[in-house]
Design a protein around this motif. Sequence first.
Motif, mmCIF file in Angstrom:
data_model
loop_
_atom_site.group_PDB
_atom_site.id
_atom_site.type_symbol
_atom_site.label_atom_id
_atom_site.label_comp_id
_atom_site.label_asym_id
_atom_site.label_seq_id
_atom_site.Cartn_x
_atom_site.Cartn_y
_atom_site.Cartn_z
ATOM 1 N N GLU A 11 13.622 -36.297 -17.908
ATOM 2 C CA GLU A 11 12.831 -37.361 -18.841
ATOM 3 C C GLU A 11 11.600 -37.121 -18.279
ATOM 4 O OE1 GLU A 11 13.483 -39.761 -21.050
ATOM 5 O OE2 GLU A 11 15.419 -38.712 -21.267
ATOM 6 N N HIS A 14 7.096 -41.057 -15.932
ATOM 7 C CA HIS A 14 6.387 -42.334 -16.420
ATOM 8 C C HIS A 14 4.906 -42.499 -15.669
ATOM 9 C CE1 HIS A 14 5.756 -46.529 -17.195
ATOM 10 N NE2 HIS A 14 6.243 -46.201 -18.324
ATOM 11 N N ASN A 36 -0.961 -37.391 -23.045
ATOM 12 C CA ASN A 36 -0.030 -37.413 -24.091
ATOM 13 C C ASN A 36 0.143 -36.508 -25.094
ATOM 14 O OD1 ASN A 36 1.728 -39.782 -23.535
ATOM 15 N ND2 ASN A 36 0.231 -41.056 -24.299
ATOM 16 N N ARG A 55 5.308 -39.408 -19.923
ATOM 17 C CA ARG A 55 5.121 -40.511 -20.853
ATOM 18 C C ARG A 55 4.021 -41.656 -20.558
ATOM 19 N NH1 ARG A 55 8.225 -45.206 -21.791
ATOM 20 N NH2 ARG A 55 9.505 -44.821 -19.850
ATOM 21 N N GLU A 57 1.891 -44.931 -20.857
ATOM 22 C CA GLU A 57 2.018 -46.415 -21.265
ATOM 23 C C GLU A 57 0.775 -47.045 -20.884
ATOM 24 O OE1 GLU A 57 6.117 -48.006 -22.560
ATOM 25 O OE2 GLU A 57 5.763 -48.077 -20.585
#
Length: 347
Positions: A11, A14, A36, A55, A57
Motif C-alpha cells: 500500500e 500515507h 500525487n 497517498r 491527503e
Amino acid sequence: MPRDTFEKGSEPLHVSLVAVPEAVVSTLSGIFDVMNAFAILPIPGRTSPAPPPFRVEIVGLQPGPLQLASRVPVTVQRGISELDETDIIIVPSLLLGPDGWRKGTHPEIVDWVAAMHRRGALLCSACSGLFLLAETGLFDGADATVHFGYARTFEAAFPAVPIRPERVLVVSGRREELITSGASMTWHDLVLYLIGRHAGATAAQAVARFFALQWHQDGLAPYIVFEGRNNHGDVAIQAAQDWVAAHFAVANPLEEMIRSAGLGERTFKRRFTGATGLSPIAYVQRLRVEDAKRRLERTEASVDEISWQVGYEEPAFFRRLFKRVTGLTPGNYRRRFRIPDYARTHG
C-alpha cells in the motif's frame, strides 16, 4: 506502526498534508500535486502505470472547506480525529501576522502531530511550517531550518530549536524523522528528498524532470539579504550603524564608526559585537557584499570595477570574500540572479 519505506506491491505510504487557516495555498497545492503525480509521470521504458508510492491527503481539524491565508479555499479531505496513524506529516508554509506566530492557536493539531510521531510518523515542514511543528517540543535541541526572513522571529519564539536558515534541507532526529526545508520554494527539495528516500533516486529524477524542479545545491546564502540587527537599544552603536550604512565604501570605515559612536576603540568593538552579533569589520564586509550583489544583478560593470566601487582595492580579496559570504563566485552569482534578456523590458 507507520512504515518508513514503500515496497513494490504494498500500500502507498500515507502522507498527511496539514491545512490550517495560516497555510499558503501555493506550497500546499504544489506538494499535493507533485507527490500525487506518479500515475502521469512519463518514465522511459515503462509500459504501464507504476504503483504510486504515496497517498497524499489534505488533513485538518475537521473535513470540509477551509479558507487559507491567501483567501483561497481548499477542501480538507480528512479530519485528524479520523486518523489513528499516518506515515508522513507535512506542514506547508504558513503566513505569519505582524505579531509573529501565536502559540496555542491549534492545540488539537499539535497534540495529534505528537501522537503520530510517537507511533512512528516522519514530521516535515516546508518553509515556515516549522512554527507549528515546534510547538510539539520534538524539535528542541534538533537542528532545523526555516525561512531566513522568519529566522529572528523563530529564534525568539523557540529558543531551544537551533536553526540554520542558510540551509536548504535539514534532517534530524534519531530516526532521521525530523525533516525541515528552508525558504519558500525549497519545498521542491523536501519533496524530492522524500521521493528519493522512499521511492528511489530514479523516481526522484523523473519527478524533477517532469516538473522542471531543481535542487538548491548552492544553499540559501546567495538569497539572503543582509539586514543589520538594530533592535538592540544601544544608541551609540545605532549611530555607527546609521553612518556606515551610507559610507561603507570609504577607506578605513572603522575609524569613522568609532568617532560617530563617541567611544573608545575597545569599548566600541565589544559593544558593537554584542549589539549586532558581528564584529565591526564583519559588519562592513556584509554591507559591501550586499551592495556588490545589487551591482552584479543590475549593472554591466566588471567584477574588478565593482570591487573598487564597494571599497576593495584588491579584486582577488573581494572575490574570496564574496564566495565565503554567498557561497558563489561573483561571476556565478551574476549568472544566477541577473534578469534574463527575455524578461527585460524594451522600448
